[in-house]
Write a protein that holds these residues in place. Structure first.
Motif, PDB file in Angstrom:
ATOM      1  N   UNK A  59      35.833  35.815  47.689  1.00  0.00           N
ATOM      2  CA  UNK A  59      35.434  36.886  46.788  1.00  0.00           C
ATOM      3  C   UNK A  59      34.971  38.134  47.521  1.00  0.00           C
ATOM      4  N   UNK A  60      35.077  39.266  46.810  1.00  0.00           N
ATOM      5  CA  UNK A  60      34.496  40.512  47.272  1.00  0.00           C
ATOM      6  C   UNK A  60      33.122  40.716  46.678  1.00  0.00           C
ATOM      7  N   UNK A  61      32.501  41.815  47.052  1.00  0.00           N
ATOM      8  CA  UNK A  61      31.114  42.125  46.674  1.00  0.00           C
ATOM      9  C   UNK A  61      31.020  42.630  45.234  1.00  0.00           C
ATOM     10  N   UNK A  62      30.000  42.167  44.520  1.00  0.00           N
ATOM     11  CA  UNK A  62      29.760  42.561  43.128  1.00  0.00           C
ATOM     12  C   UNK A  62      28.516  43.443  43.107  1.00  0.00           C
ATOM     13  N   UNK A  63      28.718  44.729  43.013  1.00  0.00           N
ATOM     14  CA  UNK A  63      27.625  45.684  43.120  1.00  0.00           C
ATOM     15  C   UNK A  63      26.776  45.793  41.867  1.00  0.00           C
ATOM     16  N   UNK A  64      25.788  46.653  41.926  1.00  0.00           N
ATOM     17  CA  UNK A  64      24.861  46.863  40.814  1.00  0.00           C
ATOM     18  C   UNK A  64      25.617  47.300  39.565  1.00  0.00           C
ATOM     19  N   UNK A  87      33.487  45.353  53.880  1.00  0.00           N
ATOM     20  CA  UNK A  87      33.555  44.388  52.782  1.00  0.00           C
ATOM     21  C   UNK A  87      34.412  44.923  51.631  1.00  0.00           C
ATOM     22  N   UNK A  88      35.026  43.995  50.915  1.00  0.00           N
ATOM     23  CA  UNK A  88      35.886  44.376  49.809  1.00  0.00           C
ATOM     24  C   UNK A  88      35.116  44.254  48.496  1.00  0.00           C
ATOM     25  N   UNK A  89      35.579  44.976  47.496  1.00  0.00           N
ATOM     26  CA  UNK A  89      34.952  44.933  46.174  1.00  0.00           C
ATOM     27  C   UNK A  89      35.400  43.676  45.437  1.00  0.00           C
ATOM     28  N   UNK A  90      34.597  43.256  44.476  1.00  0.00           N
ATOM     29  CA  UNK A  90      34.875  42.034  43.729  1.00  0.00           C
ATOM     30  C   UNK A  90      36.124  42.070  42.877  1.00  0.00           C
ATOM     31  N   UNK A  91      36.746  43.226  42.720  1.00  0.00           N
ATOM     32  CA  UNK A  91      38.010  43.314  41.982  1.00  0.00           C
ATOM     33  C   UNK A  91      39.204  42.932  42.852  1.00  0.00           C
ATOM     34  N   UNK A  92      38.969  42.715  44.148  1.00  0.00           N
ATOM     35  CA  UNK A  92      40.073  42.371  45.055  1.00  0.00           C
ATOM     36  C   UNK A  92      40.729  41.059  44.644  1.00  0.00           C
ATOM     37  N   UNK A  93      42.019  40.961  44.926  1.00  0.00           N
ATOM     38  CA  UNK A  93      42.765  39.764  44.571  1.00  0.00           C
ATOM     39  C   UNK A  93      42.300  38.578  45.403  1.00  0.00           C
ATOM     40  N   UNK A  94      42.040  37.455  44.766  1.00  0.00           N
ATOM     41  CA  UNK A  94      41.698  36.234  45.489  1.00  0.00           C
ATOM     42  C   UNK A  94      42.968  35.623  46.070  1.00  0.00           C
ATOM     43  N   UNK A  95      42.825  34.986  47.221  1.00  0.00           N
ATOM     44  CA  UNK A  95      43.979  34.461  47.945  1.00  0.00           C
ATOM     45  C   UNK A  95      44.240  32.995  47.608  1.00  0.00           C
ATOM     46  N   UNK A  96      45.425  32.735  47.045  1.00  0.00           N
ATOM     47  CA  UNK A  96      45.836  31.353  46.779  1.00  0.00           C
ATOM     48  C   UNK A  96      46.053  30.599  48.087  1.00  0.00           C
ATOM     49  N   UNK A  97      46.511  31.308  49.122  1.00  0.00           N
ATOM     50  CA  UNK A  97      46.720  30.661  50.427  1.00  0.00           C
ATOM     51  C   UNK A  97      45.390  30.189  51.017  1.00  0.00           C
ATOM     52  N   UNK A 128      28.227  46.165  38.249  1.00  0.00           N
ATOM     53  CA  UNK A 128      29.687  46.117  38.356  1.00  0.00           C
ATOM     54  C   UNK A 128      30.226  44.924  37.562  1.00  0.00           C
ATOM     55  N   UNK A 129      30.250  45.081  36.249  1.00  0.00           N
ATOM     56  CA  UNK A 129      30.727  44.015  35.367  1.00  0.00           C
ATOM     57  C   UNK A 129      32.212  43.738  35.593  1.00  0.00           C
ATOM     58  N   UNK A 130      32.964  44.771  35.939  1.00  0.00           N
ATOM     59  CA  UNK A 130      34.391  44.591  36.175  1.00  0.00           C
ATOM     60  C   UNK A 130      34.633  43.602  37.314  1.00  0.00           C
ATOM     61  N   UNK A 131      33.865  43.728  38.406  1.00  0.00           N
ATOM     62  CA  UNK A 131      34.025  42.819  39.541  1.00  0.00           C
ATOM     63  C   UNK A 131      33.598  41.401  39.192  1.00  0.00           C
ATOM     64  N   UNK A 132      32.520  41.268  38.440  1.00  0.00           N
ATOM     65  CA  UNK A 132      32.038  39.939  38.039  1.00  0.00           C
ATOM     66  C   UNK A 132      33.108  39.222  37.223  1.00  0.00           C
ATOM     67  N   UNK A 133      33.657  39.913  36.226  1.00  0.00           N
ATOM     68  CA  UNK A 133      34.678  39.293  35.377  1.00  0.00           C
ATOM     69  C   UNK A 133      35.969  39.044  36.154  1.00  0.00           C
TER      70      UNK A 133
END
Length: 280
Positions: free
Chosen positions: A92-97, A65-75, A99-104
């Motif tokens: 979306x990627x996973x938003x860990x405990x 699984x990828x982290x929530x900071x990963x780029x979302x795909x427009x395609x 992990x505010x950076x991934x949420x935002x």
């Protein structure tokens, strides 16, 4: 096409030929899961299915699984729109405990598209200890969201749509969620922590579970009691017989009894109170 008050059935792309059977009743709809989810949406539309259809790429699950900071795909968004999805879901990627950076990062990217639903696959702490922060952040961005909650302790239901859920999908609807999705098999009713232990081993036909309304839970077919079921699939026969049934028959039973419970929820004048009394 409105998602409001819908209890969707979440299936894998390999279920595309059985999916309409599982979600052919009023108030239902489908979520196809996997990288080819948009192709399954297209096939369902071409077959004439006119209910709500979503596609969950599920990049947030599994050992890779990828982290929530990963780029979302427009395609990925564009493919869902072209295929006829009711609303596109972010990959979306996973938003860990904590992990505010991934949420935002997930929400900041999602707001750039109109009518896109931001999938938020979160560690269970987000719906428990960090619940106020989660709700405030979602409200600040103002984009529609769908939660996927990683396995953990029970939590108070949130008024937000749920993907890859079991019984908590009904609880979410009872507490004001616009829609929710219940998976047809265990792997689609959970977001397992990684690494996780696979329990029970492999069984022919996969690990099948039947929903037992009196217990409000999915029970492995090998552990079903002698009780009977009067849904149109079982027709008063013992539930235990599902131990030797094909997976599609087990899943059809599940869809029928969940649909009946969903109808009771929709008819209740006070949904939260109805749910409290049901689960007391």
């Amino acid at each position: 096409m409105d998602l409001r008050d819908r209890l969707l059935v979440q299936v894998s792309v390999r279920d595309v030929y059985d999916a309409v059977t599982l979600a052919g009743h009023p108030g239902s709809g489908l979520v196809f899961t996997g990288q080819a989810g948009h192709d399954a949406v297209r096939m369902a539309r071409r077959s004439g299915y006119d209910g709500p259809l979503l596609a969950d790429r599920r990049r947030y699950a599994g050992s890779a699984r990828v982290r929530g900071t990963a780029r979302l795909s427009a395609d990925w968004i564009a493919d869902q729109v072209e295929a006829g999805a009711t609303a596109p879901l972010t990959d979306s990627g996973y938003i860990g405990k904590g992990d505010h950076e991934s949420l935002h990062a997930t929400l900041e990217q999602a707001v750039q598209w109109d009518s896109v639903i931001a999938v938020l696959p979160v560690h269970p702490r987000w719906v428990a200890e960090d619940r106020p922060v989660l709700l405030r952040t979602i409200a600040d961005y103002g984009t529609p969201v769908a939660l996927v909650v990683e396995d953990g302790p029970p939590y108070r239901p949130l008024p937000l749509p749920l993907l890859s859920a079991g019984v908590p999908a009904l609880a979410a609807l009872a507490h004001g969620a616009e829609w929710a999705a219940i998976g047809v098999r265990e792997v689609l009713r959970h977001l397992y922590p990684e690494p996780h232990e696979i329990r029970g081993g492999w069984r022919r036909g996969g690990a099948r579970s039947a929903f037992v309304p009196e217990r409000l839970e999915f029970v492995p077919v090998e552990r079903l009691s002698d009780g009977t079921c009067d849904c149109s699939t079982c027709r008063g026969r013992p539930l235990r017989r599902l131990a030797s049934a094909e997976e599609i028959e087990v899943n059809t039973h599940n869809a029928k009894v969940l649909h009946r419970l969903h109808n009771r929820l929709l008819r209740s004048t006070h949904r939260e109170r109805w749910w409290r009394e049901l689960t007391a």
